[in-house]
Design a protein around this motif. Sequence first.
Motif, PDB file in Angstrom:
ATOM      1  N   PRO B 263       0.851  -1.150  -0.078  1.00  0.00           N
ATOM      2  CA  PRO B 263       0.099  -0.193  -0.103  1.00  0.00           C
ATOM      3  C   PRO B 263       0.948   1.142   0.027  1.00  0.00           C
ATOM      4  O   PRO B 263       1.824   1.599   0.997  1.00  0.00           O
ATOM      5  CB  PRO B 263      -0.657  -0.018   1.325  1.00  0.00           C
ATOM      6  N   LEU B 298      -4.640   2.090   0.362  1.00  0.00           N
ATOM      7  CA  LEU B 298      -5.525   1.909   1.498  1.00  0.00           C
ATOM      8  C   LEU B 298      -5.794   3.674   1.983  1.00  0.00           C
ATOM      9  O   LEU B 298      -5.251   4.043   2.828  1.00  0.00           O
ATOM     10  CB  LEU B 298      -5.100   1.223   2.630  1.00  0.00           C
ATOM     11  N   THR B 301      -6.138   5.433   5.347  1.00  0.00           N
ATOM     12  CA  THR B 301      -4.988   5.233   6.587  1.00  0.00           C
ATOM     13  C   THR B 301      -4.422   6.654   7.234  1.00  0.00           C
ATOM     14  O   THR B 301      -4.318   6.764   8.232  1.00  0.00           O
ATOM     15  CB  THR B 301      -3.482   4.917   5.735  1.00  0.00           C
ATOM     16  N   ILE B 384     -12.157   1.895   7.281  1.00  0.00           N
ATOM     17  CA  ILE B 384     -10.533   1.293   7.408  1.00  0.00           C
ATOM     18  C   ILE B 384     -10.870  -0.279   7.002  1.00  0.00           C
ATOM     19  O   ILE B 384     -10.158  -0.651   6.299  1.00  0.00           O
ATOM     20  CB  ILE B 384      -9.979   1.740   8.390  1.00  0.00           C
ATOM     21  N   GLU B 387     -11.703  -1.370   3.509  1.00  0.00           N
ATOM     22  CA  GLU B 387     -10.624  -1.185   2.663  1.00  0.00           C
ATOM     23  C   GLU B 387      -9.557  -2.210   2.660  1.00  0.00           C
ATOM     24  O   GLU B 387      -9.165  -2.842   1.635  1.00  0.00           O
ATOM     25  CB  GLU B 387      -9.711   0.227   3.021  1.00  0.00           C
ATOM     26  N   PHE B 388      -9.448  -2.701   3.749  1.00  0.00           N
ATOM     27  CA  PHE B 388      -8.765  -3.857   4.178  1.00  0.00           C
ATOM     28  C   PHE B 388      -9.226  -5.243   3.376  1.00  0.00           C
ATOM     29  O   PHE B 388      -8.508  -5.786   2.663  1.00  0.00           O
ATOM     30  CB  PHE B 388      -8.258  -4.439   5.431  1.00  0.00           C
ATOM     31  N   ALA B 391      -9.026  -5.108  -0.050  1.00  0.00           N
ATOM     32  CA  ALA B 391      -7.246  -5.434  -0.435  1.00  0.00           C
ATOM     33  C   ALA B 391      -7.206  -7.035  -0.568  1.00  0.00           C
ATOM     34  O   ALA B 391      -6.571  -7.460  -1.474  1.00  0.00           O
ATOM     35  CB  ALA B 391      -6.642  -4.651   0.411  1.00  0.00           C
ATOM     36  N   THR B 429      -3.540   0.647  12.114  1.00  0.00           N
ATOM     37  CA  THR B 429      -4.695   0.240  11.291  1.00  0.00           C
ATOM     38  C   THR B 429      -5.058  -1.279  11.558  1.00  0.00           C
ATOM     39  O   THR B 429      -6.264  -1.511  11.395  1.00  0.00           O
ATOM     40  CB  THR B 429      -4.358   0.519   9.900  1.00  0.00           C
TER      41      THR B 429
END
Lengths: 478, 486
Positions: B263, B298, B301, B384, B387-388, B391, B429
């Motif tokens: 990232p 991400l 962050t 958050i 987004e993870f 990913a 995070t």
Amino acid sequence: MKDYEIVIGLEVHAELNTESKIYCNCRNAFGLEVNTQVCPVCMGMPGTLPTLNEKVVDYAIKMGHAMNCKINSVCKQDRKNYFYPDLPKAYQISQAEVPLCENGYLDIMVDGVEKRIGVTRIHIEEDAGKLLHDDSFSGSLVDLNRCGVPLIEIVSEPDIRSSAEAKAYLDTIKSILQYINISDCKMQEGSIRCDVNVSVREKGSDKFGTRCEMKNVNSFSGAVRGIEYEAKRQIEVLESGGTVIQETRRWDDAKGMSFTMRTKEDAQDYRYFPEPDLLTIVVDEERIQKLKESIPELPNRKISRYVKEHGLSQVDATLIAESIDKSKLYDECTAMKKCSPKNVCNWILSDISKFTNDTGKSILDTALTAENLVKLICEVEKGTISNSSAKKVFDIIIKDDKDPVKLIEELGLAQNSDEGFLEELAKDILSKNEKSVSDYKNGKTNALGYLVGQCMKASKGKANPGKVKEIVTRMLSE
Amino acid sequence: MKLYEKTASELSEMLAKKECSAVEIYNDVKSRIDSVEDKVGAYVTLNENALEQAKEVDNARANGEELHPLAGIPIGIKDNISTKGLRTTCSSKMLENYVPPFNATVMEKINSAKMVVTGKMNMDEFAMGSSTETSYIHLTHNPHNLECVPGGSSGGSASAIASGEAILTLGSDTGGSIRQPAALCGAVGMKPTYGSVSRYGLVAFASSLDQIGPMGKSVKDVAMLQSLICGYDKMDATSKNIAYPDYYANLKNNVKGLRIGVPKEYFGEGIDSEVKESVYSAIELMKQNGAEIKEISLPSTEYAINTYYIIASAEASSNLARFDGVKYGYRAENYNSLTDMYEKTRSEGFGDEVKRRIMLGTFVLSSGFYDAYYKKAKIVQRKISEEFSNAFKECDVIATPTVPSSAFKIGENIGDPIKMYYNDVCTVTVNIAGLPAISVPCGFDSKNMPMGLQFIADKFCEQTLLDTAYAYEQLSGGFDVITKKF
């Protein structure tokens, strides 16, 4: 003086009678030696975590059903933060935003008139410990046995308009708690407590007045006195040209007065936030339904059924329905449809109540069965035995499970209702008591009683007194 | 090679083959403690029963009992994990003399595996800090440079690995408290998935973020300890009831076709260029050996630090309210009322950093501010996490630096809390999203101080995470953890 209306809202806290506490495995028991029903979890030791006793959720949902609430199948628990020595974690786990149950109502009966009181919410939470004071010690002592005892808090809408309505509302809640068996309802042990919100307004006004909350109300009669005191106080303030200030007051039952605890300005900020140590409560539809089905017919329904279908008076119906034992026996007897419900009611409220009061036993502790009681009543209704003989049979069947029909036979209690026999008997007595006969004919009606009594005596009590009276009356008028 | 320099897996094999005894291992570690502890300051309390425990292991082995592979391995426990009968201070004056009456669930597991508990490790007070400087007990020094901090809050646990004062240690990680000190001390440290290790008995800092995790000299060692401590616990409602594999037994060098996400937000301004270079070259090494590298983004962050300090402080303000002088721990001597007792006890018993966070947390939960801070932070937390999880649809692990730079000097940042908080920029995070992550050593910088490489995996994918770290360890030729300074 203007005409005022009192507006009351109640917050009722009821301790639930689950076996263990809400967030640990400690026993939920009252009156044991101080600080013995405790563990690291309910003592709030560092590092301990709560785990929810699902029984508490079940119990609260039952109450929600009983009070016609919407059950929130998904809800959180929240922390209410404040410092006090009886609260070892310095926060109480409760429910803030979303309660387990909400938007319900309760129908109460005041002076024979039904009234619907809105129920805002019912949520679950944990109880705190208790501070003890002892003359031998200058400070305060803390007993944590009560920490983590499960509570439900039932919040009403401001729909209550008098102390009598408040009393009826509280009594109804108490009987429901007992009916669905989720609380011991022992007032002296503090298992039901309430906070009372009172405001007054001019009659006809659609705006609420400024309310005061009264805490420390530990009995229903205290609530009644507190409401009356507080309404009077507020009316006096308004009448003297003042304004009521929003505050929390402490009720002192011994003095019969309330005192300012804190005003709105120094109201506590509890900083509620979701309890991160516990998962969201999720209750599936099946469980909610099952709990709904487990709710028995509640006292209010019973009362109206007894009045409408059985013709009982409001007072008698209430006396039967308020007691789980009495209504159970009454319902069993009347379900057989063999005798008059009114007669069942009379037996329960007179002889049976007298026996249970005298012995301190509950109906369930006696040997009396619905079947035997109905048999006995039927024999009386048929005229087989007199009321006084029936009482003799009753004295036996309440102690031993014996068949009343057989007992009547064994004891020779059956009455003689044979027309021919009774006519012979009456003729004989009348002929022997000419003076009484002429007295009666001269208007001394009480002579009738004497003549019937003589017939009974002559038959050694076996004659059916009703029939005898009928026959004697007929003969006298001939 | 001295016994204290060996890894747990090496010692476990030696014990099994009876090439050494648990008592010999403990004595070697103990003599190392005796000779270096006054320089390092890793421990708060030494366990007086440790030798007894080691003897029991040897007796059990002599009696032919079947033993856990970790039986007889010395382990140090962070001082916020409740140890029955052994003082648990959280490095605070508040709990300076507090002896728990019960064991944390992880301690029950460690005891039943017959590990030898060397003692309790120093930390930032109540785990609040990134340098172990907020400890009320004493400072802990970085074994690679005694003028530098060991990181924190599990500074004692990390420095003991680097100094050879323990073979394995347990730390706790709320925003980086295992990974950051592991990186600064050149050790391996893993923060497991939230819910995989019971928190019962861990003195709570931020309940929704805290997680106990293992620290050691190698990935194998960390895998071994994680396999022991993980698992569902009915005492912790947030612990996840699933089957947990034996990570150690399943450990494999898995790099071919491994999709590594990189990232860009973790390599921006504020990250030391030497750190960036070493992390990039580690990624390059993995790529050369068959890994597939994907640049990912991400974007939230940048809000992580703020989000973290709001959520963590809010929970801390409530969790630490129980330290009120009524039941256990410190109570002020002179007071004239209940409120006065509360105020004096808490003013005297807590250090500045703890008080700062309690005040911050109290503020963000206050009526009128809750929506603007706490509620908003919870919304960012969800963002958050999303987004993870997006990913992880396109990569198996994510690689980032663990810490923006190598260890700083003692006293350098203590006066500047915001600067100190930014030390956690790469680690928080992971806690916010509840993910597992591991920090492994990735070379030394020009000041000859260790740097850390962080791998992050999806929830409950500890096996992938450990396999990846293990692959890197193999490719890099192994980690040189024990300090050469003394």
